[in-house]
Write an enzyme that holds these catalytic residues in place. Structure first.
Site, PDB file in Angstrom:
ATOM      1  N   ASP A  71      87.638 -47.896 -32.789  1.00  0.00           N
ATOM      2  CA  ASP A  71      88.587 -47.397 -33.578  1.00  0.00           C
ATOM      3  C   ASP A  71      89.334 -46.149 -33.572  1.00  0.00           C
ATOM      4  O   ASP A  71      89.020 -45.631 -32.184  1.00  0.00           O
ATOM      5  CB  ASP A  71      87.550 -46.937 -34.865  1.00  0.00           C
ATOM      6  CG  ASP A  71      86.480 -46.052 -34.686  1.00  0.00           C
ATOM      7  OD1 ASP A  71      85.909 -45.959 -33.670  1.00  0.00           O
ATOM      8  OD2 ASP A  71      86.728 -44.854 -35.600  1.00  0.00           O
ATOM      9  N   GLU A 135      83.658 -44.095 -35.089  1.00  0.00           N
ATOM     10  CA  GLU A 135      83.354 -42.808 -34.474  1.00  0.00           C
ATOM     11  C   GLU A 135      84.530 -41.745 -34.996  1.00  0.00           C
ATOM     12  O   GLU A 135      84.171 -40.636 -34.786  1.00  0.00           O
ATOM     13  CB  GLU A 135      83.632 -43.111 -32.843  1.00  0.00           C
ATOM     14  CG  GLU A 135      83.076 -41.787 -32.120  1.00  0.00           C
ATOM     15  CD  GLU A 135      84.219 -40.700 -31.805  1.00  0.00           C
ATOM     16  OE1 GLU A 135      83.654 -39.630 -31.446  1.00  0.00           O
ATOM     17  OE2 GLU A 135      85.283 -40.938 -32.196  1.00  0.00           O
TER      18      GLU A 135
END
Length: 380
Positions: A71, A135
């Site tokens: 991400d 994250e």
């Protein structure tokens, strides 16, 4: 044929995986890893996509783990980009795109190294890749979900390397053996609204908040420890939202952030702040409410076998001996450290989260070589 980490990085960058969107990145990785002989399992939770991949026997006598994320943060001003943010294009020796540095190149490098390693020299042991899509967000359903799933299904890493970018300026110059703790505290001071000309009929929350913020920010939390710089408390904002020039407000809000070393934990710091808030409330006759959000506790992996393993491989491939660092923000290593010993090493991070984020193509290849050497040395 060896897996090209540059091409794989470009493929991942082309996936618009802005937190919490999966964007196709983990789907592509699952295909590549499955073709490389890894057994893959999606471990999605709370709308977040995660991928667990293992080569080798479950419960092997030693299992090397890699952790990372696909991400990415939002683009910012897209018009300011000179290269397509999800183009994965190469120009002047750099691969451009959101996530190129943080950290799709790291994921591509360790995936490519692992696939080639097990194909060329199948090790006596297992390799696990734990890759999350959460994250850069709240991180509540990312690596924690993977670790929870692993615990429930009898999966365990002996040691783990997180592939976050760790080098400030020069490839190889630093690895992370720990991270500072991070927490935020949100304060609301409530008094009594009134006319500025008649202060005896009001109770102004502003002086109370000023006193509290001064008390918190003026204290030196510590002078640093063996592996950490001094802890730091920063006042981020004081918000009252009072447009009037003749009204004493009823309420004001403030936020502080603390980055703390291993001399503290979040519980002790919370208790200290609550004590200061209680003093101010009593001194000024106001109400002080506090809410705390802990992003992670401080931790350090003591220098030893794991840091030596990584450090020797880095120096062999780059000619640079990495410093053992605990600087920077938080990473998912703060979760992994409760599972097994963990360190972090990755490429230079000068452009992460910036417009025109980019990475040197040669560094991606060099990073794969470092990870491959680490695997050879660990299993050899």
């Amino acid at each position: 044929m060896p897996v090209d980490p540059v091409a794989l990085t470009a493929d991942l960058v082309r996936c618009p995986s802005i937190t919490p969107a999966e964007g196709g990145a983990l789907v592509h990785l699952e295909k590549v890893l499955t073709e490389g002989g890894f057994h893959c399992t999606r471990v999605d939770r709370g709308g977040v996509a995660n991928l667990f991949a293992r080569w080798g026997r479950q419960g092997a006598n030693r299992t090397f783990g890699f952790n990372g994320h696909t991400d990415v943060v939002p683009l910012g001003d897209e018009a300011a980009w000179t290269m397509p943010p999800f183009g994965g294009q190469i120009k002047d020796g750099y691969l451009f795109g959101r996530g190129a540095t943080d950290m799709k190149s790291g994921v591509a490098a360790f995936a490519a190294a692992a696939i080639d390693f097990v194909a060329e020299t199948p090790p006596d042991g297992a390799i696990i890749l734990a890759i999350t899509g959460d994250e850069e967000g709240d991180a509540t359903d990312g690596t924690t979900a993977l670790l929870d799933w692993m615990a429930a299904n009898g999966e365990r890493m002996s040691i783990c390397l997180v592939g976050e970018p760790t080098c400030p300026d020069v490839m190889g110059e630093a690895m992370k053996i720990g991270r500072r703790g991070s927490m935020a505290a949100f304060f609301t001071v409530t008094g009594v609204q009134g006319h500025a000309a008649y202060p005896h009929r009001a109770r102004n929350p502003m002086p109370a908040m000023a006193r509290l913020m001064d008390a918190l920010s003026s204290r030196a939390l510590d002078e640093g420890t063996d592996h950490f710089d001094p802890s730091s408390l920063q006042v981020l904002t004081i918000d009252t939202g009072n447009p009037a020039t003749n009204v004493i407000p009823a309420q004001t809000h403030a936020t502080v952030n603390i980055r703390f070393n291993d001399a503290h934990d979040s519980a002790a710091l919370t208790a200290w702040m609550q004590g200061e808030a209680d003093k101010v409330a009593a001194d000024f006759g106001v109400q002080v409410a506090m809410r705390v959000k802990v992003s992670g506790e401080s931790f350090v992996t003591p220098p030893g076998a794991l840091s030596d393993l990584v450090g020797k491989a880095v120096e062999a491939e780059t000619g640079v001996k990495p410093a053992l660092s605990t600087s920077g923000g938080t990473s998912d290593a703060r979760f992994v450290k409760d599972h097994c010993p963990v360190v972090e090493f990755g490429l230079t991070g000068k452009t992460m989260h910036q417009v025109d984020e980019r990475v040197k193509v040669d560094e991606i290849r060099q990073l794969k070589a470092i990870y491959a050497r680490i695997l050879r040395d660990y299993f050899g």
